[in-house]
Design a protein around this motif. Sequence first.
Motif, short mmCIF file in Angstrom:
data_model
loop_
_atom_site.label_atom_id
_atom_site.label_comp_id
_atom_site.label_asym_id
_atom_site.label_seq_id
_atom_site.Cartn_x
_atom_site.Cartn_y
_atom_site.Cartn_z
N THR A 169 -5.11 0.57 -2.24
CA THR A 169 -5.55 -0.83 -2.24
C THR A 169 -4.67 -1.67 -1.32
O THR A 169 -5.15 -2.62 -0.72
CB THR A 169 -5.57 -1.42 -3.68
OG1 THR A 169 -4.40 -0.98 -4.37
CG2 THR A 169 -6.81 -1.00 -4.42
N GLN A 192 -6.98 -3.29 -14.63
CA GLN A 192 -7.43 -2.39 -13.56
C GLN A 192 -7.59 -0.96 -14.08
O GLN A 192 -8.49 -0.24 -13.67
CB GLN A 192 -6.47 -2.43 -12.38
CG GLN A 192 -6.46 -3.75 -11.61
CD GLN A 192 -5.44 -3.78 -10.49
OE1 GLN A 192 -5.02 -2.75 -9.98
NE2 GLN A 192 -5.03 -4.99 -10.10
N ARG A 239 -4.52 -4.95 3.41
CA ARG A 239 -3.96 -5.29 4.74
C ARG A 239 -5.06 -5.31 5.79
O ARG A 239 -5.07 -6.15 6.67
CB ARG A 239 -2.84 -4.32 5.12
CG ARG A 239 -1.48 -4.72 4.51
CD ARG A 239 -0.35 -3.83 4.98
NE ARG A 239 -0.43 -2.51 4.42
CZ ARG A 239 -0.01 -2.19 3.18
NH1 ARG A 239 0.55 -3.11 2.41
NH2 ARG A 239 -0.14 -0.97 2.72
N GLU A 246 3.23 -11.04 -4.61
CA GLU A 246 2.53 -11.08 -5.90
C GLU A 246 1.29 -10.20 -5.86
O GLU A 246 0.86 -9.77 -4.79
CB GLU A 246 2.11 -12.54 -6.20
CG GLU A 246 3.30 -13.44 -6.44
CD GLU A 246 2.94 -14.91 -6.40
OE1 GLU A 246 1.73 -15.25 -6.41
OE2 GLU A 246 3.88 -15.72 -6.36
N GLY A 288 -1.42 2.95 -5.47
CA GLY A 288 -1.22 1.49 -5.60
C GLY A 288 -2.31 0.84 -6.44
O GLY A 288 -2.42 -0.38 -6.50
N ARG A 295 7.97 -8.19 -5.73
CA ARG A 295 7.18 -6.96 -5.89
C ARG A 295 7.75 -6.09 -7.00
O ARG A 295 7.01 -5.51 -7.79
CB ARG A 295 7.12 -6.18 -4.57
CG ARG A 295 6.07 -6.73 -3.62
CD ARG A 295 6.40 -6.46 -2.18
NE ARG A 295 6.35 -5.06 -1.81
CZ ARG A 295 6.91 -4.56 -0.70
NH1 ARG A 295 7.56 -5.36 0.12
NH2 ARG A 295 6.81 -3.30 -0.44
P1 ADP Z 1 4.01 -1.49 -2.13
O1 ADP Z 1 3.64 -0.73 -3.35
O2 ADP Z 1 4.87 -0.70 -1.18
O3 ADP Z 1 4.59 -2.84 -2.42
P2 ADP Z 1 1.19 -1.70 -1.37
O4 ADP Z 1 0.77 -1.41 0.03
O5 ADP Z 1 0.71 -0.77 -2.43
O6 ADP Z 1 2.75 -1.80 -1.29
O7 ADP Z 1 0.75 -3.17 -1.78
C1 ADP Z 1 1.09 -4.30 -1.01
C2 ADP Z 1 0.61 -5.58 -1.70
O8 ADP Z 1 -0.83 -5.55 -1.82
C3 ADP Z 1 1.09 -5.79 -3.14
O9 ADP Z 1 2.37 -6.38 -3.19
C4 ADP Z 1 0.00 -6.72 -3.67
O10 ADP Z 1 0.14 -8.05 -3.19
C5 ADP Z 1 -1.26 -6.15 -3.04
N1 ADP Z 1 -1.89 -5.10 -3.87
C6 ADP Z 1 -2.00 -3.77 -3.54
N2 ADP Z 1 -2.64 -3.10 -4.52
C7 ADP Z 1 -2.91 -4.01 -5.50
C8 ADP Z 1 -3.53 -3.91 -6.77
N3 ADP Z 1 -4.00 -2.76 -7.24
N4 ADP Z 1 -3.63 -5.06 -7.50
C9 ADP Z 1 -3.18 -6.22 -7.05
N5 ADP Z 1 -2.57 -6.38 -5.86
C10 ADP Z 1 -2.43 -5.29 -5.08
#
Ligand code: ADP
Length: 191
Positions: A31, A91, A36, A57, A84, A149
Amino acid sequence: MNIILLGPPGAGKGTQAGRLVEKRDMIQLSTGDMLRAAKTSGTEMGKRVAEVMDRGELVTDEIVIGLIREQLEGDKKGGFIFDGFPRTLAQADALAALLEDCGETLDAVIEMQVNDEVLVDRIVGRAAEAVAAGGTARADDNAESLKVRLMAYYKQTSPLIGYYHAKGDLTSIDGLASMDEVEASIAGVLG
Ligand code: ADP
């Protein structure tokens, strides 16, 4: 076979998911990557999530569940790796319902255990490497967002460890071992 890789930012979920894609023809559903991509696409949703992500967040459950729902419709190949996602109990419940709807099961949840100091070093290192390679660091790979985070992980995501443990789906592995050792531990769980 459908699995969840669970662990804090920097635990190495993406690296291991990449290996599973190569070796087992699985489909990585990150996700973070999807969000991104949405961020750079300039869509309304992208604009909405950009600020939230950069702060470190979580974006709303509704948005990420929608993204995952779309991906479950196509070819399932060797199965899905949820990377993620899920990150909240809501969820996790939604994922169970989505999988049931498409006749799939959740086969394993692998928790990658690491400690916070290593996470900070890894993420700061990842940002520095990206810059050294002539690229740009992720907007959220800075000390301030990282704190947020990590807090989001402990507050909102770590309850999933108990949730999946209670369901009998959880295996915890040492995420501090070398990448090859972690890969071997995961292979041991998947059989
Ligand atoms: P990491 O785990 O290295 O922080 P990710 O690429 O998994 O990075 O996630 C980056 C950002 O994307 C998170 O800090 C959040 O803002 C958002 N995000 C990713 N997956 C989710 C999710 N399942 N629910 C809510 N926000 C998410």
